[in-house]
Scaffold this motif. Structure first.
Motif, PDB file in Angstrom:
ATOM      1  N   HIS A  15       0.858  -1.178   0.000  1.00 28.47           N
ATOM      2  CA  HIS A  15       0.000   0.000   0.000  1.00 28.47           C
ATOM      3  C   HIS A  15       0.901   1.237   0.000  1.00 28.47           C
ATOM      4  CE1 HIS A  15      -3.843   1.949   1.939  1.00 28.47           C
ATOM      5  NE2 HIS A  15      -3.465   2.555   0.829  1.00 28.47           N
ATOM      6  N   ILE A  16       0.922   1.989  -1.123  1.00 25.51           N
ATOM      7  CA  ILE A  16       1.884   3.081  -1.299  1.00 25.51           C
ATOM      8  C   ILE A  16       1.249   4.451  -1.071  1.00 25.51           C
ATOM      9  CG2 ILE A  16       3.613   4.087  -2.829  1.00 25.51           C
ATOM     10  CD1 ILE A  16       4.142   1.150  -2.080  1.00 25.51           C
ATOM     11  N   ILE A  17       0.108   4.705  -1.694  1.00 23.45           N
ATOM     12  CA  ILE A  17      -0.605   5.976  -1.547  1.00 23.45           C
ATOM     13  C   ILE A  17      -1.806   5.755  -0.647  1.00 23.45           C
ATOM     14  CG2 ILE A  17      -1.908   7.778  -2.749  1.00 23.45           C
ATOM     15  CD1 ILE A  17       1.054   7.882  -3.352  1.00 23.45           C
ATOM     16  N   HIS A  18      -1.980   6.644   0.344  1.00 24.25           N
ATOM     17  CA  HIS A  18      -2.988   6.450   1.382  1.00 24.25           C
ATOM     18  C   HIS A  18      -4.015   7.582   1.376  1.00 24.25           C
ATOM     19  CE1 HIS A  18      -0.633   3.235   3.468  1.00 24.25           C
ATOM     20  NE2 HIS A  18       0.383   3.890   2.929  1.00 24.25           N
ATOM     21  N   ASP A  19      -5.222   7.285   0.887  1.00 24.36           N
ATOM     22  CA  ASP A  19      -6.382   8.170   1.035  1.00 24.36           C
ATOM     23  C   ASP A  19      -6.047   9.611   0.650  1.00 24.36           C
ATOM     24  OD1 ASP A  19      -9.111   8.270   1.623  1.00 24.36           O
ATOM     25  OD2 ASP A  19      -8.721   9.149   3.597  1.00 24.36           O
ATOM     26  N   LEU A  20      -5.506   9.785  -0.551  1.00 18.82           N
ATOM     27  CA  LEU A  20      -4.978  11.082  -0.997  1.00 18.82           C
ATOM     28  C   LEU A  20      -6.062  11.928  -1.636  1.00 18.82           C
ATOM     29  CD1 LEU A  20      -1.740  11.909  -1.220  1.00 18.82           C
ATOM     30  CD2 LEU A  20      -2.365  12.056  -3.608  1.00 18.82           C
ATOM     31  N   ASP A  21      -6.081  13.211  -1.286  1.00 21.63           N
ATOM     32  CA  ASP A  21      -6.970  14.198  -1.895  1.00 21.63           C
ATOM     33  C   ASP A  21      -6.130  15.344  -2.450  1.00 21.63           C
ATOM     34  OD1 ASP A  21      -9.512  13.005  -1.159  1.00 21.63           O
ATOM     35  OD2 ASP A  21      -9.128  13.698   0.879  1.00 21.63           O
ATOM     36  N   LEU A  22      -6.331  15.662  -3.738  1.00 21.31           N
ATOM     37  CA  LEU A  22      -5.662  16.807  -4.361  1.00 21.31           C
ATOM     38  C   LEU A  22      -6.563  17.369  -5.456  1.00 21.31           C
ATOM     39  CD1 LEU A  22      -1.933  15.721  -4.957  1.00 21.31           C
ATOM     40  CD2 LEU A  22      -2.742  17.443  -3.326  1.00 21.31           C
ATOM     41  N   GLU A  23      -6.449  18.668  -5.699  1.00 21.42           N
ATOM     42  CA  GLU A  23      -7.113  19.282  -6.841  1.00 21.42           C
ATOM     43  C   GLU A  23      -6.089  20.097  -7.614  1.00 21.42           C
ATOM     44  OE1 GLU A  23     -10.650  21.472  -6.114  1.00 21.42           O
ATOM     45  OE2 GLU A  23     -11.657  19.840  -5.034  1.00 21.42           O
ATOM     46  N   ILE A  24      -6.048  19.906  -8.930  1.00 19.62           N
ATOM     47  CA  ILE A  24      -5.161  20.652  -9.810  1.00 19.62           C
ATOM     48  C   ILE A  24      -6.028  21.598 -10.627  1.00 19.62           C
ATOM     49  CG2 ILE A  24      -3.329  20.503 -11.526  1.00 19.62           C
ATOM     50  CD1 ILE A  24      -2.782  18.968  -8.882  1.00 19.62           C
ATOM     51  N   ARG A  25      -5.693  22.878 -10.601  1.00 21.02           N
ATOM     52  CA  ARG A  25      -6.500  23.887 -11.275  1.00 21.02           C
ATOM     53  C   ARG A  25      -6.015  24.108 -12.702  1.00 21.02           C
ATOM     54  NH1 ARG A  25      -5.532  27.891  -6.152  1.00 21.02           N
ATOM     55  NH2 ARG A  25      -6.767  26.708  -4.633  1.00 21.02           N
ATOM     56  N   LYS A  26      -6.942  24.397 -13.585  1.00 21.26           N
ATOM     57  CA  LYS A  26      -6.587  24.662 -14.970  1.00 21.26           C
ATOM     58  C   LYS A  26      -5.644  25.856 -15.056  1.00 21.26           C
ATOM     59  CE  LYS A  26      -8.608  25.525 -19.522  1.00 21.26           C
ATOM     60  NZ  LYS A  26      -9.863  25.709 -20.300  1.00 21.26           N
ATOM     61  N   GLY A  27      -4.570  25.697 -15.823  1.00 22.66           N
ATOM     62  CA  GLY A  27      -3.643  26.797 -16.070  1.00 22.66           C
ATOM     63  C   GLY A  27      -2.547  26.963 -15.045  1.00 22.66           C
ATOM     64  N   GLU A  28      -2.457  26.086 -14.050  1.00 21.73           N
ATOM     65  CA  GLU A  28      -1.417  26.219 -13.048  1.00 21.73           C
ATOM     66  C   GLU A  28      -0.328  25.170 -13.234  1.00 21.73           C
ATOM     67  OE1 GLU A  28      -2.572  25.600  -8.977  1.00 21.73           O
ATOM     68  OE2 GLU A  28      -3.291  23.565  -9.321  1.00 21.73           O
ATOM     69  N   THR A  29       0.823  25.437 -12.616  1.00 24.48           N
ATOM     70  CA  THR A  29       1.842  24.414 -12.426  1.00 24.48           C
ATOM     71  C   THR A  29       1.792  23.993 -10.972  1.00 24.48           C
ATOM     72  OG1 THR A  29       3.303  25.224 -14.172  1.00 24.48           O
ATOM     73  CG2 THR A  29       4.308  23.894 -12.446  1.00 24.48           C
ATOM     74  N   PHE A  30       1.594  22.691 -10.760  1.00 31.96           N
ATOM     75  CA  PHE A  30       1.482  22.134  -9.412  1.00 31.96           C
ATOM     76  C   PHE A  30       2.675  21.219  -9.196  1.00 31.96           C
ATOM     77  CE2 PHE A  30       0.152  19.320  -6.068  1.00 31.96           C
ATOM     78  CZ  PHE A  30      -0.669  20.095  -5.253  1.00 31.96           C
ATOM     79  N   CYS A  31       3.420  21.463  -8.120  1.00 33.16           N
ATOM     80  CA  CYS A  31       4.645  20.716  -7.859  1.00 33.16           C
ATOM     81  C   CYS A  31       4.443  19.713  -6.730  1.00 33.16           C
ATOM     82  CB  CYS A  31       5.788  21.667  -7.504  1.00 33.16           C
ATOM     83  SG  CYS A  31       7.406  20.873  -7.520  1.00 33.16           S
ATOM     84  N   VAL A  32       4.814  18.460  -6.982  1.00 33.08           N
ATOM     85  CA  VAL A  32       4.770  17.398  -5.979  1.00 33.08           C
ATOM     86  C   VAL A  32       6.194  17.166  -5.492  1.00 33.08           C
ATOM     87  CG1 VAL A  32       4.127  15.022  -5.469  1.00 33.08           C
ATOM     88  CG2 VAL A  32       2.780  16.357  -7.118  1.00 33.08           C
ATOM     89  N   LEU A  33       6.390  17.308  -4.191  1.00 33.30           N
ATOM     90  CA  LEU A  33       7.714  17.228  -3.577  1.00 33.30           C
ATOM     91  C   LEU A  33       7.752  16.096  -2.559  1.00 33.30           C
ATOM     92  CD1 LEU A  33       7.926  21.053  -2.906  1.00 33.30           C
ATOM     93  CD2 LEU A  33       9.390  19.870  -4.546  1.00 33.30           C
ATOM     94  N   GLY A  34       8.960  15.756  -2.144  1.00 37.35           N
ATOM     95  CA  GLY A  34       9.115  14.754  -1.097  1.00 37.35           C
ATOM     96  C   GLY A  34      10.402  13.989  -1.255  1.00 37.35           C
ATOM     97  N   ARG A  35      10.793  13.307  -0.192  1.00 39.21           N
ATOM     98  CA  ARG A  35      11.993  12.473  -0.243  1.00 39.21           C
ATOM     99  C   ARG A  35      11.790  11.312  -1.220  1.00 39.21           C
ATOM    100  NH1 ARG A  35      11.013  13.117   5.414  1.00 39.21           N
ATOM    101  NH2 ARG A  35      12.537  14.442   6.468  1.00 39.21           N
ATOM    102  N   ASN A  36      12.880  10.641  -1.549  1.00 46.12           N
ATOM    103  CA  ASN A  36      12.781   9.442  -2.379  1.00 46.12           C
ATOM    104  C   ASN A  36      11.960   8.374  -1.651  1.00 46.12           C
ATOM    105  OD1 ASN A  36      14.358  10.513  -4.444  1.00 46.12           O
ATOM    106  ND2 ASN A  36      16.269   9.744  -3.541  1.00 46.12           N
ATOM    107  N   GLY A  37      11.119   7.683  -2.407  1.00 41.80           N
ATOM    108  CA  GLY A  37      10.374   6.561  -1.849  1.00 41.80           C
ATOM    109  C   GLY A  37       9.102   6.902  -1.107  1.00 41.80           C
TER     110      GLY A  37
END
Length: 231
Positions: A15-37
């Motif tokens: 189980h890698i991703i846990h109950d994730l909520d995100l919204e990406i808006r039209k016309g934006e750049t959205f950056c996903v960050l975090g350590r490796n793994g």
């Protein structure tokens, strides 16, 4: 443009991703960050339906796509530049780019002029094998192939990783131009905080497959980076 609701992602029983909520808006750049793994690439693969089992809802431009096949998601307008570039061996620069046209719904098979304006090097080396290019040139080729799909959302997985410094700046400028000048919505996985702050409107930091922090890029403080990304 993209709404991710209560998404869980699994490789087999892991189980890698846990109950994730995100919204990406039209016309934006959205950056996903975090350590490796922490699940960044798994999240992207979940959006594309590539080798990951998911639960929850993924809605793109008003349509549920979490059960759609990968090629159907591409035809709906999601372009993808994978980590490692995945240039097809034995094929020329031009043929690698034209592979992206298979995802177009208008059946056009010509290279968008935007590709040549962003990456003039490629236009001068169309007959070369893609795998004979340098790492940075291959990354330009991978982005060009994704743009050939005519996407409304472009997903890039660490596009400047392992790239020679003189080409990193070209790639960064191209990504910013795609969003600011051409209105393309972008999801960017990136480790370089400087580039994230320059390119992105909003961010999310993942930790153990969950959102540990999120907000406008102005809130991407040194304290947050130190807490969630320092080794």
């Amino acid at each position: 443009m993209l709404k991710i609701s209560h998404v869980n992602a699994f490789y087999g029983t892991s189980h890698i991703i846990h109950d994730l909520d995100l919204e990406i808006r039209k016309g934006e750049t959205f950056c996903v960050l975090g350590r490796n793994g922490v699940g960044k690439t798994t999240l992207l693969r979940s959006l594309l339906g590539i080798g990951v089992r998911t639960t929850g809802s993924i809605e793109f431009q008003g349509h549920e796509i979490d059960r759609a096949l990968t090629h159907d998601r591409a035809r709906r307008g999601i372009g993808y530049v994978p980590q490692g570039r995945e240039i097809v061996p034995g094929m020329s620069v031009l043929d690698n780019i034209l592979l992206g046209c298979n995802a177009r719904t208008d059946r056009k098979t010509d290279v968008p002029p935007l590709v040549w304006s962003l990456f003039p090097f490629l236009k001068d080396h169309l007959g070369r094998r893609g795998t004979n290019l340098s790492g940075g040139q291959q990354q330009q080729l991978a982005i060009a192939r994704a743009l050939a799909t005519d996407p409304s959302l472009l997903i890039l997985d660490e596009p400047t990783e392992g790239i020679q410094p003189n080409i990193v700046e070209d790639i960064e400028r191209a990504i910013i131009a795609l969003n600011r000048d051409h209105g393309l919505t972008i999801i960017l996985v990136e480790q370089k905080i400087r580039f994230a702050r320059t390119a992105a409107h909003r961010f999310a930091i993942l930790e153990k497959g969950r959102v540990a922090a999120a907000g406008p890029t102005s809130e991407l403080t040194h304290e947050l980076v130190h807490r969630h990304m320092s080794l």
